[in-house]
Design a protein around this motif. Structure first.
Motif, PDB file in Angstrom:
ATOM      1  N   LEU A  96      34.804  46.993  37.651  1.00 53.61           N
ATOM      2  CA  LEU A  96      34.002  47.164  38.864  1.00 53.61           C
ATOM      3  C   LEU A  96      34.242  46.055  39.878  1.00 53.61           C
ATOM      4  CD1 LEU A  96      30.595  47.820  37.039  1.00 53.61           C
ATOM      5  CD2 LEU A  96      32.177  49.578  37.866  1.00 53.61           C
ATOM      6  N   ILE A  97      34.048  46.405  41.150  1.00 55.42           N
ATOM      7  CA  ILE A  97      33.891  45.419  42.219  1.00 55.42           C
ATOM      8  C   ILE A  97      32.476  45.568  42.759  1.00 55.42           C
ATOM      9  CG2 ILE A  97      34.504  44.824  44.599  1.00 55.42           C
ATOM     10  CD1 ILE A  97      37.390  45.503  43.954  1.00 55.42           C
ATOM     11  N   LEU A  98      31.752  44.471  42.862  1.00 57.42           N
ATOM     12  CA  LEU A  98      30.408  44.446  43.430  1.00 57.42           C
ATOM     13  C   LEU A  98      30.398  43.474  44.598  1.00 57.42           C
ATOM     14  CD1 LEU A  98      28.250  44.238  40.154  1.00 57.42           C
ATOM     15  CD2 LEU A  98      29.074  46.284  41.339  1.00 57.42           C
ATOM     16  N   LEU A 111      21.709  47.254  35.298  1.00 57.48           N
ATOM     17  CA  LEU A 111      22.940  47.514  34.564  1.00 57.48           C
ATOM     18  C   LEU A 111      22.707  47.314  33.065  1.00 57.48           C
ATOM     19  CD1 LEU A 111      25.978  48.151  34.711  1.00 57.48           C
ATOM     20  CD2 LEU A 111      26.385  45.682  34.922  1.00 57.48           C
ATOM     21  N   SER A 112      22.868  48.391  32.295  1.00 55.87           N
ATOM     22  CA  SER A 112      22.618  48.317  30.847  1.00 55.87           C
ATOM     23  C   SER A 112      23.874  48.563  30.024  1.00 55.87           C
ATOM     24  CB  SER A 112      21.530  49.322  30.445  1.00 55.87           C
ATOM     25  OG  SER A 112      21.912  50.642  30.800  1.00 55.87           O
ATOM     26  N   SER A 113      24.913  49.139  30.622  1.00 55.05           N
ATOM     27  CA  SER A 113      26.159  49.381  29.890  1.00 55.05           C
ATOM     28  C   SER A 113      26.913  48.064  29.706  1.00 55.05           C
ATOM     29  CB  SER A 113      27.026  50.395  30.636  1.00 55.05           C
ATOM     30  OG  SER A 113      27.209  49.999  31.981  1.00 55.05           O
ATOM     31  N   GLN A 114      27.936  48.078  28.852  1.00 50.28           N
ATOM     32  CA  GLN A 114      28.641  46.850  28.498  1.00 50.28           C
ATOM     33  C   GLN A 114      30.161  47.030  28.613  1.00 50.28           C
ATOM     34  OE1 GLN A 114      27.347  45.414  24.659  1.00 50.28           O
ATOM     35  NE2 GLN A 114      25.185  45.489  25.198  1.00 50.28           N
ATOM     36  N   ASN A 115      30.864  45.962  28.201  1.00 45.83           N
ATOM     37  CA  ASN A 115      32.331  45.946  28.190  1.00 45.83           C
ATOM     38  C   ASN A 115      32.933  46.162  29.582  1.00 45.83           C
ATOM     39  OD1 ASN A 115      32.394  45.649  25.309  1.00 45.83           O
ATOM     40  ND2 ASN A 115      31.961  47.844  25.139  1.00 45.83           N
ATOM     41  N   HIS A 116      32.383  45.439  30.543  1.00 44.42           N
ATOM     42  CA  HIS A 116      32.867  45.557  31.911  1.00 44.42           C
ATOM     43  C   HIS A 116      33.646  44.315  32.334  1.00 44.42           C
ATOM     44  CE1 HIS A 116      30.429  49.097  32.376  1.00 44.42           C
ATOM     45  NE2 HIS A 116      29.305  48.425  32.182  1.00 44.42           N
ATOM     46  N   HIS A 117      34.663  44.526  33.168  1.00 43.37           N
ATOM     47  CA  HIS A 117      35.250  43.459  33.967  1.00 43.37           C
ATOM     48  C   HIS A 117      34.689  43.637  35.376  1.00 43.37           C
ATOM     49  CE1 HIS A 117      38.036  43.104  30.620  1.00 43.37           C
ATOM     50  NE2 HIS A 117      38.560  42.014  31.179  1.00 43.37           N
ATOM     51  N   ILE A 118      34.018  42.628  35.899  1.00 46.91           N
ATOM     52  CA  ILE A 118      33.372  42.762  37.207  1.00 46.91           C
ATOM     53  C   ILE A 118      33.872  41.662  38.136  1.00 46.91           C
ATOM     54  CG2 ILE A 118      31.190  42.695  38.463  1.00 46.91           C
ATOM     55  CD1 ILE A 118      29.835  43.912  36.057  1.00 46.91           C
ATOM     56  N   VAL A 119      34.360  42.093  39.294  1.00 49.29           N
ATOM     57  CA  VAL A 119      34.830  41.182  40.335  1.00 49.29           C
ATOM     58  C   VAL A 119      33.785  41.146  41.446  1.00 49.29           C
ATOM     59  CG1 VAL A 119      36.674  40.671  41.967  1.00 49.29           C
ATOM     60  CG2 VAL A 119      37.204  41.843  39.810  1.00 49.29           C
ATOM     61  N   THR A 120      33.416  39.953  41.894  1.00 48.71           N
ATOM     62  CA  THR A 120      32.410  39.837  42.949  1.00 48.71           C
ATOM     63  C   THR A 120      32.643  38.588  43.793  1.00 48.71           C
ATOM     64  OG1 THR A 120      30.011  39.838  43.426  1.00 48.71           O
ATOM     65  CG2 THR A 120      30.762  38.555  41.523  1.00 48.71           C
ATOM     66  N   ASN A 121      32.125  38.605  45.001  1.00 47.67           N
ATOM     67  CA  ASN A 121      32.123  37.419  45.863  1.00 47.67           C
ATOM     68  C   ASN A 121      30.715  36.879  46.034  1.00 47.67           C
ATOM     69  OD1 ASN A 121      31.361  39.686  47.522  1.00 47.67           O
ATOM     70  ND2 ASN A 121      31.704  38.404  49.334  1.00 47.67           N
ATOM     71  N   SER A 122      29.778  37.399  45.237  1.00 48.13           N
ATOM     72  CA  SER A 122      28.372  37.015  45.363  1.00 48.13           C
ATOM     73  C   SER A 122      27.954  36.082  44.241  1.00 48.13           C
ATOM     74  CB  SER A 122      27.477  38.264  45.339  1.00 48.13           C
ATOM     75  OG  SER A 122      26.121  37.913  45.153  1.00 48.13           O
ATOM     76  N   LYS A 164      42.643  45.837  40.584  1.00 44.65           N
ATOM     77  CA  LYS A 164      42.467  47.283  40.734  1.00 44.65           C
ATOM     78  C   LYS A 164      41.365  47.698  39.786  1.00 44.65           C
ATOM     79  CE  LYS A 164      43.526  51.323  42.427  1.00 44.65           C
ATOM     80  NZ  LYS A 164      43.369  51.614  43.875  1.00 44.65           N
ATOM     81  N   VAL A 165      40.334  48.407  40.302  1.00 44.93           N
ATOM     82  CA  VAL A 165      39.169  48.737  39.485  1.00 44.93           C
ATOM     83  C   VAL A 165      38.847  50.230  39.552  1.00 44.93           C
ATOM     84  CG1 VAL A 165      38.181  46.438  39.805  1.00 44.93           C
ATOM     85  CG2 VAL A 165      37.520  48.302  41.354  1.00 44.93           C
ATOM     86  N   ASN A 166      37.971  50.652  38.641  1.00 51.21           N
ATOM     87  CA  ASN A 166      37.535  52.046  38.629  1.00 51.21           C
ATOM     88  C   ASN A 166      36.594  52.365  39.782  1.00 51.21           C
ATOM     89  OD1 ASN A 166      37.353  51.186  35.340  1.00 51.21           O
ATOM     90  ND2 ASN A 166      38.702  52.897  35.879  1.00 51.21           N
ATOM     91  N   LYS A 167      35.622  51.451  39.990  1.00 52.36           N
ATOM     92  CA  LYS A 167      34.581  51.732  40.977  1.00 52.36           C
ATOM     93  C   LYS A 167      34.239  50.485  41.778  1.00 52.36           C
ATOM     94  CE  LYS A 167      32.591  55.203  37.910  1.00 52.36           C
ATOM     95  NZ  LYS A 167      31.676  55.373  36.777  1.00 52.36           N
ATOM     96  N   CYS A 168      33.973  50.712  43.052  1.00 46.07           N
ATOM     97  CA  CYS A 168      33.532  49.642  43.949  1.00 46.07           C
ATOM     98  C   CYS A 168      32.163  50.025  44.492  1.00 46.07           C
ATOM     99  CB  CYS A 168      34.539  49.482  45.080  1.00 46.07           C
ATOM    100  SG  CYS A 168      33.972  48.438  46.433  1.00 46.07           S
ATOM    101  N   PHE A 169      31.199  49.126  44.367  1.00 48.19           N
ATOM    102  CA  PHE A 169      29.864  49.343  44.913  1.00 48.19           C
ATOM    103  C   PHE A 169      29.664  48.352  46.057  1.00 48.19           C
ATOM    104  CE2 PHE A 169      29.608  51.023  40.664  1.00 48.19           C
ATOM    105  CZ  PHE A 169      28.737  52.104  40.759  1.00 48.19           C
ATOM    106  N   ILE A 170      29.457  48.881  47.257  1.00 44.47           N
ATOM    107  CA  ILE A 170      29.247  48.002  48.407  1.00 44.47           C
ATOM    108  C   ILE A 170      28.042  48.469  49.219  1.00 44.47           C
ATOM    109  CG2 ILE A 170      31.673  47.325  48.612  1.00 44.47           C
ATOM    110  CD1 ILE A 170      31.931  49.283  50.948  1.00 44.47           C
TER     111      ILE A 170
END
Length: 257
Positions: A96-98, A111-122, A164-170
């Protein structure tokens, strides 16, 4: 009807319609033409409308700039509802990108699911994620904005291009027929690269953001896959989003199911 109520009624009409004439204002608010004209003068002084011959049209450009603490208090209940719904779209193992919006921050709380790679600038998103199990956090490098509690700049843009990620939330300051836009130039440039780095782009937007355009464009509607909001989308925007094959998910509709 009080003056504030009359002004809000005119503004809400223009959220759905491009223009309004004096006669329509008189019918809408049950006032004289002189009162209708005075109300338009006040709205124009507040930069909420543009007066034209015989009435007014919607002001396209907005220039409000709020710091993090101010944004965090705005539409708080709506942001939590949107964040909870958005979190339900995340699947186990998603990359994910947040972004640094306060609505996306609300997502991390649910967020309750696990095993994520999360990229953020926050920094706040990263801090919230520290309390979650089995999540790898990649914090972008760059220049820290104290006002917005986020990392921006050329280094952050270069870093995001390597992912490169599956989903981006902005989040966004405004969404209109021209796309997403923001009052913060650095945010717009970085979020544009976040969109390009994602297979699926999901925009979290409370109902106050529709039909608004700000200084810096982030992306066009053709780059968006899903919009999540808390209320019904204004009719004109719903037609535009459907034309671009964007899935619209609202909290109010989900509650009806």
């Amino acid at each position: 009807m009080l003056q504030d109520e009359r002004l809000e009624a005119i503004f809400q009409y223009l959220q759905v319609n491009e223009r309004i004439d004096i006669e329509t204002i008189c019918e809408l608010n049950h006032v004289s033409k002189d009162t209708a004209r005075r109300d338009l003068i006040l709205l124009e002084e507040a930069k909420r409308v543009i007066r034209i011959r015989g009435g007014a049209k919607r002001a396209q450009l907005h220039n409000e700039v709020y710091n993090f603490d101010e944004r965090a208090e705005m539409a708080l209940a709506a942001k939590n509802e949107i964040g909870k719904l958005a979190a339900s779209l995340i699947r186990e193992g998603d990359h994910l990108i947040l972004d640094a919006s306060t609505t996306v921050l609300a997502l991390t709380k649910y967020l309750s699911s696990q095993n994520h790679h999360i990229v953020t600038n926050s920094m706040d998103v990263a801090n919230e994620l520290l309390g979650k199990e089995n999540i790898r956090i990649n914090l972008l490098g760059g220049t820290v904005s104290k006002n917005h509690r986020a990392i921006y700049g050329s280094r952050a843009i270069k870093d995001i291009q390597d992912y490169k990620v599956n989903k981006c939330f902005i989040g966004t300051c405004g969404i209109s027929e021209t796309g997403l836009s923001t009052s913060i130039e650095e945010e717009g440039l970085l979020n544009r690269e976040m969109v390009r780095s994602s297979d699926t782009v999901i925009v979290l937007v409370d109902s106050t953001k529709f039909n608004k355009t700000f200084f810096q464009k982030v992306c066009g509607l053709e780059d968006i896959d899903i919009v999540i909001t808390e209320k019904e989308v204004p009719e004109n925007m719903l037609e535009i989003l459907e034309r671009h094959n964007i899935q619209v998910i609202s909290v109010i509709d989900e509650l009806k199911k």
